[in-house]
Scaffold this motif. Sequence first.
Motif, short mmCIF file in Angstrom:
data_model
loop_
_atom_site.label_atom_id
_atom_site.label_comp_id
_atom_site.label_asym_id
_atom_site.label_seq_id
_atom_site.Cartn_x
_atom_site.Cartn_y
_atom_site.Cartn_z
N LEU A 121 0.84 -1.41 -0.19
CA LEU A 121 0.01 0.02 0.06
C LEU A 121 0.91 1.17 -0.05
O LEU A 121 0.50 2.03 -0.76
CB LEU A 121 -1.02 0.05 1.31
CG LEU A 121 -2.05 -0.87 1.24
CD1 LEU A 121 -3.10 -1.00 2.48
CD2 LEU A 121 -2.97 -0.41 0.18
N ILE A 122 1.83 1.29 0.95
CA ILE A 122 2.55 2.51 0.81
C ILE A 122 3.60 2.58 -0.35
O ILE A 122 3.68 3.78 -0.77
CB ILE A 122 3.54 2.25 2.21
CG1 ILE A 122 2.86 2.39 3.46
CG2 ILE A 122 4.60 3.41 2.07
CD1 ILE A 122 3.73 2.02 4.96
N ALA A 123 3.87 1.49 -0.93
CA ALA A 123 4.76 1.56 -2.33
C ALA A 123 3.64 2.22 -3.19
O ALA A 123 4.41 2.64 -4.20
CB ALA A 123 5.27 0.28 -2.60
N ALA A 124 2.58 1.92 -3.22
CA ALA A 124 1.59 2.26 -4.23
C ALA A 124 1.28 3.88 -4.18
O ALA A 124 0.48 4.55 -5.06
CB ALA A 124 0.24 1.84 -4.35
N LYS A 229 -8.88 3.50 0.38
CA LYS A 229 -9.68 2.77 -0.68
C LYS A 229 -9.00 2.95 -1.91
O LYS A 229 -8.84 1.98 -2.59
CB LYS A 229 -11.07 3.27 -0.71
CG LYS A 229 -11.94 3.08 0.60
CD LYS A 229 -12.20 1.77 0.80
CE LYS A 229 -13.27 1.35 1.84
NZ LYS A 229 -13.44 0.11 1.98
N ASN A 230 -8.33 4.10 -2.20
CA ASN A 230 -7.79 4.36 -3.54
C ASN A 230 -6.49 3.80 -3.58
O ASN A 230 -6.01 3.00 -4.57
CB ASN A 230 -7.60 5.76 -3.93
CG ASN A 230 -8.86 6.66 -4.16
OD1 ASN A 230 -9.92 5.78 -4.47
ND2 ASN A 230 -8.90 7.97 -3.91
N LEU A 231 -5.69 3.79 -2.68
CA LEU A 231 -4.57 2.90 -2.51
C LEU A 231 -4.76 1.74 -2.68
O LEU A 231 -4.06 0.72 -3.32
CB LEU A 231 -4.06 3.39 -1.00
CG LEU A 231 -2.98 4.82 -0.98
CD1 LEU A 231 -2.30 4.86 0.41
CD2 LEU A 231 -1.98 4.63 -2.00
N ALA A 232 -5.73 1.01 -2.06
CA ALA A 232 -5.96 -0.48 -2.28
C ALA A 232 -6.27 -0.91 -3.58
O ALA A 232 -5.69 -2.04 -4.09
CB ALA A 232 -7.15 -0.86 -1.23
N LEU A 233 -6.89 -0.11 -4.48
CA LEU A 233 -7.29 -0.14 -5.61
C LEU A 233 -5.92 -0.23 -6.77
O LEU A 233 -5.62 -0.97 -7.27
CB LEU A 233 -8.21 0.70 -6.14
CG LEU A 233 -9.62 0.85 -5.94
CD1 LEU A 233 -10.53 1.70 -6.29
CD2 LEU A 233 -10.25 -0.57 -6.36
N LYS A 239 -8.82 -6.94 -0.58
CA LYS A 239 -9.47 -7.06 0.63
C LYS A 239 -10.08 -5.60 0.81
O LYS A 239 -10.07 -4.67 0.13
CB LYS A 239 -8.45 -6.80 2.00
CG LYS A 239 -7.66 -8.25 2.02
CD LYS A 239 -6.83 -8.14 3.38
CE LYS A 239 -6.44 -9.61 3.44
NZ LYS A 239 -5.51 -9.58 4.68
N ASN A 240 -11.31 -5.58 1.56
CA ASN A 240 -12.22 -4.43 2.08
C ASN A 240 -11.80 -3.87 3.29
O ASN A 240 -11.79 -4.31 4.26
CB ASN A 240 -13.68 -4.83 2.14
CG ASN A 240 -14.74 -3.45 2.29
OD1 ASN A 240 -13.95 -2.56 1.95
ND2 ASN A 240 -15.58 -4.03 3.08
N ILE A 241 -10.82 -2.95 3.12
CA ILE A 241 -9.96 -2.02 4.10
C ILE A 241 -10.38 -0.77 4.51
O ILE A 241 -11.36 -0.21 3.57
CB ILE A 241 -8.59 -2.17 4.00
CG1 ILE A 241 -8.17 -1.14 2.87
CG2 ILE A 241 -7.97 -3.61 3.81
CD1 ILE A 241 -6.68 -1.07 2.67
N SER A 242 -10.36 -0.17 5.40
CA SER A 242 -10.58 1.23 6.06
C SER A 242 -9.35 1.57 6.84
O SER A 242 -8.41 0.88 7.15
CB SER A 242 -11.92 1.25 6.83
OG SER A 242 -11.66 0.48 7.95
#
Length: 300
Positions: A121-124, A229-233, A239-242
Amino acid sequence: MNWYQALKDFKEHLQIERGLSTNSIESYSLDISKLINYLEQNDVAVSPTKIEREDLQNFIYEVAKLLNARSQSRLISGLKSFFNYLIFEGYRDANPMELVESPKIGRKLPDTLSLPEIDRLIAAIDLSTNEGERNRAIIETLYGCGLRVSEVINLRLSDLYFKEGFIKVTGKGNKERFVPVGEITQQYIEEYVSNTRRNVPVKPTFTDIVFLNRRGRMLTRAMIFTIVKNLALVANLQKNISPHTFRHSFATHLLENGADLRSIQQMLGHESITTTEIYMHVDKSHLREVISNYHPRSNY
């Protein structure tokens, strides 16, 4: 006493006497407003001081058609608090919700992320954008310190005690606690403050707020949710994260690596350790290691 006056007084009680957050007060208010709307729509002319269990059970029966068990349980809890307040103020002698049972719900286990998933996520994060450094610092603060999203958006520059290795956090009920801050988290916050933030036209009201939007104002909860949410995409994380997922991951990873539950409780700002105990499900091997290492019968 009419319903609207009772609701107004109840909200003031929650704010002044109990020191609840704006979000918690709005949640309680919504519960009472649902009841008021139901009574008005069904021409039930009864005051807060006279309403009895039968009317409340009819209301809950109708609402139950629209809500899941967890939402029903929260609604019932909110109504019980409201009538307990009326008893406290001397408007009622008994709570009409006393014998109304909440639906049985299983304890929801928190979703967590592995360390490689957090790194993904951080790399994204696109560090070439003006918000990149800020978003990286936000994610690292959520995970590195286990903060609630409301605690992150309200974090102040004057709350950063980096020389001592702590940040001061204002949690639920305006309760303050000191949370250790790791070197990586501290580094990313300092880089954001020194680089991106100093170029933001900060509004006078928000000069002490750490994380700002491009207009120099405090971020909202919704904005943090959108960032995550955008980072997860972008990271293609299935995964459905918050934002709260990072808090769960913080506690879970500490427990898996041997931290004691009391320390985790203090860092999370949980009033009761039973709330923290939900993380005990995560790593059964950790529990076996505790027995193996510390129980006198383990070596027989």
